[in-house]
Every structure is written in C-alpha cells, then in structure tokens.
Design a protein around this motif. Structure first.
Motif, PDB file in Angstrom:
ATOM      1  N   HIS A 293       0.844  -1.191   0.000  1.00  0.00           N
ATOM      2  CA  HIS A 293       0.000   0.000   0.000  1.00  0.00           C
ATOM      3  C   HIS A 293       0.881   1.243   0.000  1.00  0.00           C
ATOM      4  CE1 HIS A 293      -3.326  -2.676   1.302  1.00  0.00           C
ATOM      5  NE2 HIS A 293      -2.413  -3.195   2.100  1.00  0.00           N
ATOM      6  N   GLU A 294       0.351   2.299  -0.553  1.00  0.00           N
ATOM      7  CA  GLU A 294       0.995   3.608  -0.473  1.00  0.00           C
ATOM      8  C   GLU A 294       0.168   4.489   0.455  1.00  0.00           C
ATOM      9  OE1 GLU A 294       3.850   4.302  -1.707  1.00  0.00           O
ATOM     10  OE2 GLU A 294       4.103   2.497  -2.926  1.00  0.00           O
ATOM     11  N   VAL A 295       0.778   4.945   1.538  1.00  0.00           N
ATOM     12  CA  VAL A 295       0.071   5.779   2.520  1.00  0.00           C
ATOM     13  C   VAL A 295       0.491   7.225   2.312  1.00  0.00           C
ATOM     14  CG1 VAL A 295      -0.266   6.242   4.968  1.00  0.00           C
ATOM     15  CG2 VAL A 295      -0.027   3.890   4.164  1.00  0.00           C
ATOM     16  N   PRO A 296      -0.425   8.093   1.829  1.00  0.00           N
ATOM     17  CA  PRO A 296      -0.086   9.505   1.636  1.00  0.00           C
ATOM     18  C   PRO A 296      -0.255  10.289   2.939  1.00  0.00           C
ATOM     19  CG  PRO A 296      -2.275   9.072   0.792  1.00  0.00           C
ATOM     20  CD  PRO A 296      -1.765   7.770   1.319  1.00  0.00           C
ATOM     21  N   VAL A 297       0.714  11.163   3.258  1.00  0.00           N
ATOM     22  CA  VAL A 297       0.668  11.991   4.462  1.00  0.00           C
ATOM     23  C   VAL A 297       1.116  13.393   4.078  1.00  0.00           C
ATOM     24  CG1 VAL A 297       1.559  12.344   6.787  1.00  0.00           C
ATOM     25  CG2 VAL A 297       1.128  10.033   5.971  1.00  0.00           C
ATOM     26  N   ILE A 298       0.402  14.391   4.571  1.00  0.00           N
ATOM     27  CA  ILE A 298       0.760  15.782   4.305  1.00  0.00           C
ATOM     28  C   ILE A 298       1.701  16.278   5.400  1.00  0.00           C
ATOM     29  CG2 ILE A 298      -0.123  18.133   3.998  1.00  0.00           C
ATOM     30  CD1 ILE A 298      -0.939  16.251   1.792  1.00  0.00           C
ATOM     31  N   TYR A 299       2.849  16.802   4.991  1.00  0.00           N
ATOM     32  CA  TYR A 299       3.799  17.390   5.932  1.00  0.00           C
ATOM     33  C   TYR A 299       4.385  18.635   5.290  1.00  0.00           C
ATOM     34  CZ  TYR A 299       7.842  17.902   9.017  1.00  0.00           C
ATOM     35  OH  TYR A 299       8.787  18.398   9.897  1.00  0.00           O
ATOM     36  N   LYS A 300       4.271  19.740   6.008  1.00  0.00           N
ATOM     37  CA  LYS A 300       4.717  21.040   5.493  1.00  0.00           C
ATOM     38  C   LYS A 300       4.078  21.326   4.142  1.00  0.00           C
ATOM     39  CE  LYS A 300       9.056  21.732   7.941  1.00  0.00           C
ATOM     40  NZ  LYS A 300      10.492  22.046   7.835  1.00  0.00           N
TER      41      LYS A 300
ATOM     42  N   TYR B 101       7.516  17.468  13.146  1.00  0.00           N
ATOM     43  CA  TYR B 101       8.243  16.263  12.730  1.00  0.00           C
ATOM     44  C   TYR B 101       7.906  15.084  13.645  1.00  0.00           C
ATOM     45  CZ  TYR B 101      12.219  13.320  11.398  1.00  0.00           C
ATOM     46  OH  TYR B 101      13.013  12.289  10.964  1.00  0.00           O
ATOM     47  N   THR B 102       7.831  15.368  14.958  1.00  0.00           N
ATOM     48  CA  THR B 102       7.451  14.325  15.904  1.00  0.00           C
ATOM     49  C   THR B 102       6.040  13.837  15.629  1.00  0.00           C
ATOM     50  OG1 THR B 102       8.874  15.318  17.589  1.00  0.00           O
ATOM     51  CG2 THR B 102       7.197  13.771  18.345  1.00  0.00           C
ATOM     52  N   THR B 103       5.138  14.765  15.318  1.00  0.00           N
ATOM     53  CA  THR B 103       3.757  14.392  15.001  1.00  0.00           C
ATOM     54  C   THR B 103       3.699  13.584  13.715  1.00  0.00           C
ATOM     55  OG1 THR B 103       2.939  16.384  16.107  1.00  0.00           O
ATOM     56  CG2 THR B 103       1.454  15.295  14.559  1.00  0.00           C
ATOM     57  N   LEU B 104       4.534  13.942  12.720  1.00  0.00           N
ATOM     58  CA  LEU B 104       4.565  13.208  11.453  1.00  0.00           C
ATOM     59  C   LEU B 104       4.840  11.728  11.683  1.00  0.00           C
ATOM     60  CD1 LEU B 104       4.732  13.048   8.312  1.00  0.00           C
ATOM     61  CD2 LEU B 104       7.166  13.599   8.553  1.00  0.00           C
ATOM     62  N   LYS B 105       5.806  11.403  12.529  1.00  0.00           N
ATOM     63  CA  LYS B 105       6.143  10.009  12.790  1.00  0.00           C
ATOM     64  C   LYS B 105       4.933   9.248  13.326  1.00  0.00           C
ATOM     65  CE  LYS B 105      11.001  10.967  13.935  1.00  0.00           C
ATOM     66  NZ  LYS B 105      12.028  10.870  14.996  1.00  0.00           N
ATOM     67  N   ARG B 106       4.169   9.889  14.237  1.00  0.00           N
ATOM     68  CA  ARG B 106       2.994   9.226  14.807  1.00  0.00           C
ATOM     69  C   ARG B 106       1.892   9.047  13.769  1.00  0.00           C
ATOM     70  NH1 ARG B 106       7.240  10.347  17.813  1.00  0.00           N
ATOM     71  NH2 ARG B 106       7.012   9.545  19.932  1.00  0.00           N
ATOM     72  N   VAL B 107       1.713  10.066  12.928  1.00  0.00           N
ATOM     73  CA  VAL B 107       0.676   9.977  11.897  1.00  0.00           C
ATOM     74  C   VAL B 107       0.983   8.850  10.923  1.00  0.00           C
ATOM     75  CG1 VAL B 107      -0.360  11.179   9.933  1.00  0.00           C
ATOM     76  CG2 VAL B 107       0.016  12.407  12.090  1.00  0.00           C
TER      77      VAL B 107
ATOM     78  N   MET C   7       4.206   5.114  21.284  1.00  0.00           N
ATOM     79  CA  MET C   7       3.677   5.238  19.928  1.00  0.00           C
ATOM     80  C   MET C   7       2.236   4.731  19.871  1.00  0.00           C
ATOM     81  SD  MET C   7       4.500   6.214  16.796  1.00  0.00           S
ATOM     82  CE  MET C   7       6.268   6.101  16.532  1.00  0.00           C
ATOM     83  N   MET C   8       1.972   3.597  20.507  1.00  0.00           N
ATOM     84  CA  MET C   8       0.636   3.000  20.453  1.00  0.00           C
ATOM     85  C   MET C   8      -0.407   3.839  21.200  1.00  0.00           C
ATOM     86  SD  MET C   8       1.646  -0.973  21.101  1.00  0.00           S
ATOM     87  CE  MET C   8       2.315  -2.019  19.796  1.00  0.00           C
ATOM     88  N   SER C   9      -0.014   4.398  22.341  1.00  0.00           N
ATOM     89  CA  SER C   9      -0.955   5.169  23.150  1.00  0.00           C
ATOM     90  C   SER C   9      -0.927   6.653  22.826  1.00  0.00           C
ATOM     91  CB  SER C   9      -0.654   4.980  24.636  1.00  0.00           C
ATOM     92  OG  SER C   9       0.666   5.430  24.939  1.00  0.00           O
ATOM     93  N   LEU C  10       0.077   7.071  22.023  1.00  0.00           N
ATOM     94  CA  LEU C  10       0.250   8.462  21.602  1.00  0.00           C
ATOM     95  C   LEU C  10       0.491   9.408  22.774  1.00  0.00           C
ATOM     96  CD1 LEU C  10      -2.302   8.740  18.660  1.00  0.00           C
ATOM     97  CD2 LEU C  10       0.183   8.825  18.539  1.00  0.00           C
ATOM     98  N   ILE C  11       1.197   8.908  23.814  1.00  0.00           N
ATOM     99  CA  ILE C  11       1.618   9.800  24.883  1.00  0.00           C
ATOM    100  C   ILE C  11       2.955  10.440  24.502  1.00  0.00           C
ATOM    101  CG2 ILE C  11       0.411   8.409  26.598  1.00  0.00           C
ATOM    102  CD1 ILE C  11       3.208   7.470  27.543  1.00  0.00           C
ATOM    103  N   ARG C  12       3.362  11.445  25.250  1.00  0.00           N
ATOM    104  CA  ARG C  12       4.562  12.195  24.913  1.00  0.00           C
ATOM    105  C   ARG C  12       5.837  11.607  25.510  1.00  0.00           C
ATOM    106  NH1 ARG C  12       3.010  18.440  23.893  1.00  0.00           N
ATOM    107  NH2 ARG C  12       0.885  18.074  23.128  1.00  0.00           N
TER     108      ARG C  12
ATOM    109  N   ARG D 247      -0.221  13.319  22.282  1.00  0.00           N
ATOM    110  CA  ARG D 247       0.124  13.927  20.999  1.00  0.00           C
ATOM    111  C   ARG D 247      -1.165  14.287  20.248  1.00  0.00           C
ATOM    112  NH1 ARG D 247       5.451  15.388  21.073  1.00  0.00           N
ATOM    113  NH2 ARG D 247       6.732  13.698  21.934  1.00  0.00           N
ATOM    114  N   PRO D 248      -1.126  15.307  19.379  1.00  0.00           N
ATOM    115  CA  PRO D 248      -2.320  15.717  18.629  1.00  0.00           C
ATOM    116  C   PRO D 248      -2.547  14.855  17.383  1.00  0.00           C
ATOM    117  CG  PRO D 248      -0.506  17.191  18.128  1.00  0.00           C
ATOM    118  CD  PRO D 248       0.009  16.248  19.174  1.00  0.00           C
ATOM    119  N   VAL D 249      -2.766  13.569  17.604  1.00  0.00           N
ATOM    120  CA  VAL D 249      -2.920  12.606  16.511  1.00  0.00           C
ATOM    121  C   VAL D 249      -4.085  11.674  16.838  1.00  0.00           C
ATOM    122  CG1 VAL D 249      -1.811  10.769  15.164  1.00  0.00           C
ATOM    123  CG2 VAL D 249      -0.446  12.694  16.012  1.00  0.00           C
TER     124      VAL D 249
END
Length: 748
Positions: A124-131, A269-275, A324-329, A386-388
């Motif tokens: 699969h190709e997963v598209p993500v918007i960053y900057k 950038y940190t949020t991008l990794k989680r997304v 990563m799984m729970s999206l805590i900081r 995290r805001p994800v």
C-alpha cells in the motif's frame, strides 16, 4: 529410600476432595458452573472429539503430488528438471505413488492453489501531508482479519478455540481460590463479553494480541521498519505462542520516517512520525474495525453459529513502542504513563492511585485541538498526549490504555539487567539466580545498600493471593526506594535519568554507596560463574553417558542412562568415600522388608538382598502435574558423578508421606529384581529435614531454608537449592525458578 537407617512408613492415602477445580462461565454463555477433578481440568468435550485430518496434504490433489512438490522446492529444480523427473516417475511408479502432475504447469498451478489458501501480503501507499507537501510511505500488510479467517477455517485448531470468559478456582483445602492463567480467565475479557450487543445471540469476542517493535530489515541495518506480529488470544498459550499452526505470524511491516537532523525535536516532525505509524497500521485493521461494530457471523466445525466481535485485547511492546501505540509524549511529558494519569512528579510514590486514561477523554481533547490549536494543545499537554488520532479508537472495546501493561521482557530482562549487569547477560536465566549468591556477600552489616528487598512479578500464573502479595510488596519497595534515592521535590534527576545509559545513576547523592554497589556487582560476576558451574552444571546437552531406552514404571516415570550392574557388596563398597552407602545392604534389607507389604506385596519370609544385582541409572524423567492448572511438566533429573566433567546430584521435592513433603538430594537411582515379585525401582536420597534455626536473612527476604541430615517416595517437582556459605549443610530454596514451584512453596 532415605540414606539414614530410619524407615519411612507410607501412610494410607487421605480421602480426596469431591472436586478440586471450579469454573464459572460468563452468564451470556448459558453454561452451568463446572466442577472437575485434577486430571479433568482444562479438557473440554470439543478437544476430546477433535477431528482427524485424513488428508493433511490438501489443497494438493494427492499425497504424492505434495511429496513431489516438496522435493522439487528443496532441490530448487528448474523447469526442464521438473519435466524430466515427472516423466521418469510416470514411467516407473506404476501405482506405487499416485502422482497426477504431468508437467511443470500442473506443479505451478498446484503451488498457486496452495498459496491461495493463505492470505498474501499486499503493498500500500500511505499519503501523508507534511509542510503542505504530500509524502508517500510504503506499507506491506497481510490484513489481520484475513489471517483470523485462516485460523477459523483450520479444522485442527477449531476444537481449541475458547469463546466465553470464565472465572476459574482451585480448592486450597479451605475454600475455592481464584487464579488467572489464560486471557479469558481475567476480568477484562469478562467485561468485554458483558458489553457486547444483548440482542445478538451467541455474541463472543475474537481477541487479538499485537506486538510491534522497531527492527532492522537489512543485514547492514540501513533499512528499518516496524514488524507487526499477531496472535490469537482465544487459543491456549502453548498454541498461540508456538511456531506451528495457530502461532504468531508477521502480518505487516510499517514504515519509519527517515531521520532528519534539521527537523528532529520539532513538534511537526514528531507528530509526522505518529501519523505515519497510525495511518499505516490502519491498513492492517481495516476489516477488524468494521467487524468490531457489526460482528462477523461464523459457524464452527461443530455447527454452532457465533457472532464474532474482534477486539484488541493485548498490545505487547517496550516503552518506546507503548508511547507510539498510546500516543503519549513519553518520559518527558507531564503524564508519562501510557495507562494512567500519574503526574511525572509523582512517579516515585507507589502508594497512590490515579485515574486510568480513557479513549473518550483523548478524543475530546483532540476535538478541541481541531477547533483551537492553542486551547487544545494546553489540554493535550496536561494529559501528556500527541495531537494525533489513534488507530485503535476505530475498534470498539479496544482502548490502547486497557490493552497495555508492564512489558516484563523489556523492563526486567532487557531493561534493569541490561543497564546494571551488561557483562552478566551471557549467563542463562541470570536474573533468577543472582539473588542467592548475592545473599552471601550483600550482608546487612557489610552493604546496607545492597541488602534491599527483591521482588518477583514474573509468575506465569497468578492467584488472588499472589496479586495481593504483589500490591503489598510494591508498598514495601516504595518505602525502600524513598529511603535510598532521597527524592527531591520533582524527582526529575533520579527518576527521569535512570533509564538513560548516559545518565546512569544520576541523582544518587552518596557516591560511596554507588561505588560500593559496583564493587558488589563485580564480585557477583565471579561468584555467579562459580555457582553456575558448580551447582547447575550447564553443559551442551545430555549426560556424558549415552541415554539408553528408558525403563518405565508407574506410567509417568522413566529411568535411563544405565551403567553396568553391580552386586550389593559392590555398592556398599562406595561407603569408603561416601557415608551414604555405609551399611547399604542392611539398610536396604530393612527398607524392602518393611515397605513392600505396605504397598500390597505379601512376603512369606524375610528377604535377603545379598544376591541382588543392582542396576544403577543416572538419568530420570518424570512427567509431573502442575499444582494449579492440572497441566503436565516433563522434567529430567540427574544423579551422576560426571556430568560434563562435573558431579551432578539434583534435588527434588517429594511426597514423603500422605501428609508430609520434603526436599531431598538424589544420590543413587537403581532397579533390581526381587524373587517372585518382579523388578522394582528405588532411589537413595539425602533428606533436607534437619532442624534449622531462624536466620535474619530468611525473614528479611522471605526465604525458605532447609538443612541436610547427616549422610549415613513420589516426586512432586524438581528443586534448585543454593548453599548458604556461612552455614554448613544449609540451603536456600529457589522458589521463583518457575510459577509452579513458587505456588508449591506458598502451599507448603
């Protein structure tokens, strides 16, 4: 047979309780409470009537087709080789094997049909918007629900699926005590089944266990990814944790955002990794999310239709992946726990409890963030989130905070020990063995720091009492920790930095204590090596002597590794170097003449063993029953002067009489033929029943101490005893070598 002249008279067996195990099923199962005896526990009617696969070679058309294709694969035959071999087999087989393949095309078709039986991987190709730019990340997945259908369609696994939650109890002599040994015996499974739609008949959970950990995908380590492993919690532990049918399978490889030094540490950038992680994980769980809301109709091999509601029951990961799984900081956030809302400054106080995180709370915070980033960021920051959007929110009854817990493998085996005792990782099961040699040097007067409480939480089975004991010990550990660390107001130094190798022990104020502790560790390295070499005789497998075909007696016990026979005087001559064999002939004579009648053997005259041939065996295999679960444990024992160049005389816990148990050391295992009665098997043992006074160490660490009688019965469990260097013939019982021994010692 004991090594002293006292003859132990067996007592009559006590009256057995009407039932030992009780199983209460969830009300929605419409199943009555089940009472079972020890040998019946864990065996269901479905398992007793498991189907036999008469054609295990399917989907190949015949067994001959399957065997040929296996040979062709192993030999890596090319097209011409395959055609030539098939032509030859067709001419010479003449019915000796039913081969229907005619050419390479037939074989390829058979392989394709076989491959179609299992769910393939997809890209699969997963598209993500960053900057404001779209980036694509490649994901390889095998949909989790398709894998689940593969399991459900396997007739060999069908009898082993467990659908209904239950509460299991074992009678402890006074009342029934609840214990926990499988996921469906816990409260969470019970609560999940209670929450299923009440108007759906036979609604049951299909529970997944998911494991993810960052890993290298290439031998050079330049390519990394997240392999995701799935297991089915509805299958028993020996199946789901095995490598055969029903075991864990890799169902996907999640991408990792490439390192970018210029962006590292920035919120975007940190949020991008989680997304990227959660968007990619959705490709695995797409159908699971749908069926968690509507259910999935399935009819088992016994014809009973069920509505299956998929649930993520357990998320297995180290702390980094739990974040990563729970999206805590993480450990830098205000609430660094993925399960509850304990503030960072209160991590040290184990006596306090805090609210469990909820999906609804996180969703509301993210909704506010979508309306107002400033207001939402303040709420998310206070919660340490995290805001994800979390992928596990899409699956009903699958809160990641309920599914996560302490990961014992990473926290203890590869965490605490990895940081403190790097050099000692080479020794097998070191974390279980270190305590006992440590007691010989970490004395209270010599090292108050080292003389702290140790706690064990690694049992594979828990009861109500063990869980209560852990809660109590945590409070004791909490008090000890406060005394030792002298935490400052915020505890950022000692409790944030101790997880980082570069900040190891930062925050400890007393340098002399730390120095002394390190010296203790260095001494432990030497002592443990000697202890392992001397008492556990770790080798490269097997006894030095060849193990012959075992001699069986009483069904569950087998003798092996025989040596040339001796007459009884030859055995007694060993008394010149070992007092246990002194007067062996007289003691053996008294034993058999007093013991055999109690086992129903009628003696018309006194037996004189002078002409007996003694056949010594130095290997013993016993299939024992687990104390709580009723399962079987194959265990081996050795009694030999030479095991990989060293003596090995194992210990055991035996049933001495109907009411009494005792630890013993095996000295001499043998069989002999008694005239008119047949062959018998015996063991000369040294009992550890001598009176021993209380020691301060025993009460401090809650240890069991035993002492050997001077060297002058059915086996319950193999035992490991470690000598106390300060007290001759006194030993510590290693009661946490496994869960069964721990519970036996509590029972005793």
């Amino acid at each position: 047979m004991a090594s002293n002249p006292t003859v132990v008279q067996p007592h009559a067996a006590s009256v057995q309780m009407p039932s030992e195990f009780k199983t209460e099923y969830h009300p929605r199962s419409a199943r009555a409470t089940l009472y079972q005896m020890f040998d019946e526990f864990g065996i269901t009617q479905e398992m007793q009537h498991a189907p036999v696969d008469e054609e295990p070679w399917r989907p190949f058309r015949s067994r001959g087709d399957f065997e040929f294709s296996e040979i062709a694969l192993d030999a890596a035959l090319n097209k011409s080789q395959i055609n030539a071999l098939l032509e030859l087999i067709s001419r010479i087989a003449q019915g000796q094997a039913q081969i229907t393949l005619k050419n390479e095309t037939d074989l390829s078709r058979a392989w394709d049909n076989a491959a179609a039986e299992l769910t393939p991987f997809s890209k699969h190709e997963v598209p993500v918007i960053y900057k404001r730019k779209e980036q694509e990340y490649e994901v390889h997945t095998r949909p989790v629900w398709d894998w689940a259908l593969d399991l459900l369609d396997n007739p060999l696994l069908a009898p082993h699926f467990v659908w209904d939650a239950c509460r299991v109890y074992k009678h402890n002599g006074t009342d029934f005590e609840r214990f926990f040994n499988e996921p469906w015996t816990g409260d969470r499974w019970w609560d999940i089944q209670s929450s299923l739609p009440p108007d759906v008949e036979n609604a049951v959970p299909f529970c997944f266990i998911l494991y993810a950990d960052k890993s290298k995908l290439s031998s050079h380590g330049t390519v990394k990814g997240y392999p995701v492993v799935v297991r089915c919690a509805n299958l028993p532990v020996d199946i789901r944790n095995g490598e055969g049918f029903g075991g864990g399978r890799v169902v996907g490889w999640l991408p990792i955002v490439p390192d970018d030094a210029a962006e590292e540490g920035k919120l975007g950038y940190t949020t991008l990794k989680r997304v990227v992680w959660h968007e990619s994980f959705f490709k695995l769980l797409e159908h699971v999310a749908q069926h968690s809301k509507t259910g999935y109709s399935h009819k088992g091999y016994n014809g009973i239709p069920r509505w299956l509601f998929p649930v993520i029951l357990i998320l297995s990961a180290d702390y980094e992946e739990q974040c990563m799984m729970s999206l805590i900081r993480g450990r830098g956030g205000k609430c660094p726990c993925p399960v509850c809302l304990v503030p960072l400054a209160e991590l040290h106080d184990l006596s306090k409890s805090y609210p469990i995180r909820t999906v609804e709370e996180a969703q509301e915070a993210l909704r506010i963030y979508g309306c107002s980033k400033a207001e939402g960021e303040q709420i998310l920051k206070a919660l340490g989130l995290r805001p994800v959007a979390n992928v596990f929110w899409l699956i009903l009854r699958s809160s990641p905070h309920d599914a996560l817990s302490l990961d014992r493998l990473h926290s203890l085996h590869a965490g605490l020990w990895k940081h403190l005792l790097e050099e000692l990782k080479k020794i097998l099961d070191l974390s279980k063995q270190t305590l006992y040699p440590a007691l010989n040097i970490l004395m209270h007067r010599a090292s108050p720091v080292g003389h702290q409480r140790f706690a064990w939480i690694g049992l594979d089975l828990h009861t109500e009492r063990t869980l209560a004991a852990i809660d109590a010990e945590l409070l004791v550990f909490d008090a000890e920790l406060k005394v030792y660390t002298r935490p400052n107001e915020k505890l950022h130094g000692p409790l944030k930095g101790h997880l980082s190798p570069s900040n190891e022990w930062k925050g400890y104020r007393d340098a002399s204590k730390f120095t002394r502790y390190i010296c203790v560790i260095l001494r432990l390295i030497h002592i443990i090596h000697n202890c392992i070499d001397r008492y556990f005789a770790l080798g490269d497998g097997g006894l030095d002597e060849d193990i012959d075909v075992p001699v069986a007696f009483n069904g569950h016990v087998k003798l092996g590794s025989p040596v040339p026979p001796l007459d009884i005087l030859g055995v007694e001559s060993r008394g010149q170097t070992d007092r246990a064999f002194q007067s062996f002939r007289r003691k053996f004579s008294e034993f058999i003449n007093n013991a055999l009648p109690t086992y129903g053997h009628q003696l018309t005259s006194w037996l004189h063993p002078g002409d007996f041939k003694i056949h010594e065996h130095r290997y013993l295999k016993v299939t024992m029953s687990r104390l709580w679960t009723g399962g079987k444990i194959p265990t081996t024992f050795g009694a030999t002067p030479k095991f990989h160049g060293r003596p090995r005389f194992d210990h055991a816990l035996i049933q001495l009489t109907a009411e009494e148990t005792a630890f013993v050391q095996l000295i001499f295992m043998f069989r002999c033929h008694i005239s008119n009665l047949g062959p018998f098997e015996f063991a000369l043992v040294q009992p550890y029943t001598a009176r021993v006074g209380p020691r301060r160490t025993d009460s401090t660490f809650k240890l069991t101490r035993v002492k050997a009688v001077p060297r002058s019965s059915s086996i319950l469990s193999r035992a490991v005893l470690v000598p106390d260097s300060e007290h001759q013939d006194e030993y510590f019982v290693v009661d946490h070598i496994d869960g069964d021994m721990f519970l036996r010692m509590k029972h005793i």
